[in-house]
Design a protein around this motif. Sequence first.
Motif, PDB file in Angstrom:
ATOM      1  N   TYR A   1      12.857   2.728   4.899  1.00 53.44           N
ATOM      2  CA  TYR A   1      11.479   2.283   4.851  1.00 53.44           C
ATOM      3  C   TYR A   1      10.539   3.441   5.173  1.00 53.44           C
ATOM      4  O   TYR A   1      10.768   4.207   6.109  1.00 53.44           O
ATOM      5  CB  TYR A   1      11.229   1.177   5.875  1.00 53.44           C
ATOM      6  CG  TYR A   1      12.015  -0.080   5.653  1.00 53.44           C
ATOM      7  CD1 TYR A   1      13.262  -0.265   6.251  1.00 53.44           C
ATOM      8  CD2 TYR A   1      11.509  -1.111   4.865  1.00 53.44           C
ATOM      9  CE1 TYR A   1      13.987  -1.433   6.062  1.00 53.44           C
ATOM     10  CE2 TYR A   1      12.218  -2.284   4.672  1.00 53.44           C
ATOM     11  CZ  TYR A   1      13.454  -2.432   5.271  1.00 53.44           C
ATOM     12  OH  TYR A   1      14.166  -3.599   5.083  1.00 53.44           O
ATOM     13  N   CYS A   2       9.479   3.513   4.427  1.00 53.53           N
ATOM     14  CA  CYS A   2       8.393   4.433   4.738  1.00 53.53           C
ATOM     15  C   CYS A   2       7.363   3.683   5.583  1.00 53.53           C
ATOM     16  O   CYS A   2       7.056   2.514   5.307  1.00 53.53           O
ATOM     17  CB  CYS A   2       7.758   4.920   3.437  1.00 53.53           C
ATOM     18  SG  CYS A   2       6.380   6.047   3.658  1.00 53.53           S
TER      19      CYS A   2
ATOM     20  N   GLY B   1       6.289   0.336   3.734  1.00 58.09           N
ATOM     21  CA  GLY B   1       6.712   0.142   2.365  1.00 58.09           C
ATOM     22  C   GLY B   1       7.712  -1.002   2.278  1.00 58.09           C
ATOM     23  O   GLY B   1       8.123  -1.576   3.285  1.00 58.09           O
ATOM     24  N   GLN B   2       8.104  -1.314   1.049  1.00 57.65           N
ATOM     25  CA  GLN B   2       8.989  -2.461   0.835  1.00 57.65           C
ATOM     26  C   GLN B   2      10.459  -2.125   1.073  1.00 57.65           C
ATOM     27  O   GLN B   2      11.291  -3.022   1.161  1.00 57.65           O
ATOM     28  CB  GLN B   2       8.812  -2.986  -0.602  1.00 57.65           C
ATOM     29  CG  GLN B   2       9.502  -2.177  -1.696  1.00 57.65           C
ATOM     30  CD  GLN B   2       8.772  -0.907  -2.082  1.00 57.65           C
ATOM     31  OE1 GLN B   2       7.776  -0.515  -1.471  1.00 57.65           O
ATOM     32  NE2 GLN B   2       9.282  -0.255  -3.122  1.00 57.65           N
TER      33      GLN B   2
ATOM     34  N   ALA C   1      -0.326   3.488  -2.711  1.00 56.10           N
ATOM     35  CA  ALA C   1      -0.491   2.759  -3.966  1.00 56.10           C
ATOM     36  C   ALA C   1      -1.771   3.168  -4.689  1.00 56.10           C
ATOM     37  O   ALA C   1      -1.829   3.166  -5.915  1.00 56.10           O
ATOM     38  CB  ALA C   1      -0.478   1.264  -3.695  1.00 56.10           C
ATOM     39  N   THR C   2      -2.786   3.515  -3.930  1.00 56.66           N
ATOM     40  CA  THR C   2      -4.029   3.995  -4.523  1.00 56.66           C
ATOM     41  C   THR C   2      -4.538   5.177  -3.715  1.00 56.66           C
ATOM     42  O   THR C   2      -4.264   5.279  -2.520  1.00 56.66           O
ATOM     43  CB  THR C   2      -5.123   2.911  -4.533  1.00 56.66           C
ATOM     44  OG1 THR C   2      -5.541   2.663  -3.183  1.00 56.66           O
ATOM     45  CG2 THR C   2      -4.619   1.633  -5.164  1.00 56.66           C
ATOM     46  N   ASN C   3      -5.282   6.051  -4.346  1.00 56.29           N
ATOM     47  CA  ASN C   3      -5.790   7.231  -3.651  1.00 56.29           C
ATOM     48  C   ASN C   3      -6.985   6.935  -2.759  1.00 56.29           C
ATOM     49  O   ASN C   3      -7.493   7.850  -2.101  1.00 56.29           O
ATOM     50  CB  ASN C   3      -6.152   8.332  -4.650  1.00 56.29           C
ATOM     51  CG  ASN C   3      -4.938   9.170  -5.005  1.00 56.29           C
ATOM     52  OD1 ASN C   3      -4.035   9.351  -4.195  1.00 56.29           O
ATOM     53  ND2 ASN C   3      -4.915   9.684  -6.220  1.00 56.29           N
TER      54      ASN C   3
ATOM     55  N   GLN D   1       0.808  -1.212   0.000  1.00 52.61           N
ATOM     56  CA  GLN D   1       0.000   0.000   0.000  1.00 52.61           C
ATOM     57  C   GLN D   1       0.846   1.267   0.000  1.00 52.61           C
ATOM     58  O   GLN D   1       0.323   2.343  -0.249  1.00 52.61           O
ATOM     59  CB  GLN D   1      -0.940  -0.002   1.211  1.00 52.61           C
ATOM     60  CG  GLN D   1      -1.874  -1.189   1.275  1.00 52.61           C
ATOM     61  CD  GLN D   1      -2.866  -1.245   0.122  1.00 52.61           C
ATOM     62  OE1 GLN D   1      -2.921  -0.354  -0.714  1.00 52.61           O
ATOM     63  NE2 GLN D   1      -3.651  -2.300   0.079  1.00 52.61           N
ATOM     64  N   LEU D   2       2.134   1.109   0.320  1.00 52.14           N
ATOM     65  CA  LEU D   2       3.060   2.238   0.282  1.00 52.14           C
ATOM     66  C   LEU D   2       4.196   1.888  -0.670  1.00 52.14           C
ATOM     67  O   LEU D   2       4.773   0.805  -0.576  1.00 52.14           O
ATOM     68  CB  LEU D   2       3.640   2.533   1.664  1.00 52.14           C
ATOM     69  CG  LEU D   2       2.722   3.209   2.678  1.00 52.14           C
ATOM     70  CD1 LEU D   2       3.393   3.272   4.035  1.00 52.14           C
ATOM     71  CD2 LEU D   2       2.326   4.599   2.206  1.00 52.14           C
TER      72      LEU D   2
END
Length: 121
Positions: free
Chosen positions: A94-95, A112-113, A25-27, A3-4
């Motif tokens: 990382y976020c 995040g990844q 990843a999506t709004n 998602q991030l």
Amino acid sequence: QVQLVESGGGLVQSGGSLRLSCTAATNIFRIQIAHWYRQAPGQQRELVASITPAGNRNYGESVKGRFAISRDNIKNTVNLQMNSLKSEDTAIYYCNADLYHTTTKKLQNFWGQGTQVTVSS
């Protein structure tokens, strides 16, 4: 499910700069409070910087005066500008953020990844 999404890592010489970005990843998800962490090999994960939805910022001692966290609420993005990079800044970055789901009205924390930052001396 990711998602991030982070971007902007890479290899840079000591004293150079990099800019990392983190976006949802999506709004359907809106970034709320967000953090950048980093983890070097054999080290614990370290908090680098945080930013609230209102734009209040906090930094880890080791990056104060060199790194700047910012956000663009329209683009739903959080950035980390890294200047005067040192070899000890080498790590996976990382976020991490609380994401607000605009349909369910729920908050959920995501990572995040990770993106590799390597600073050569």
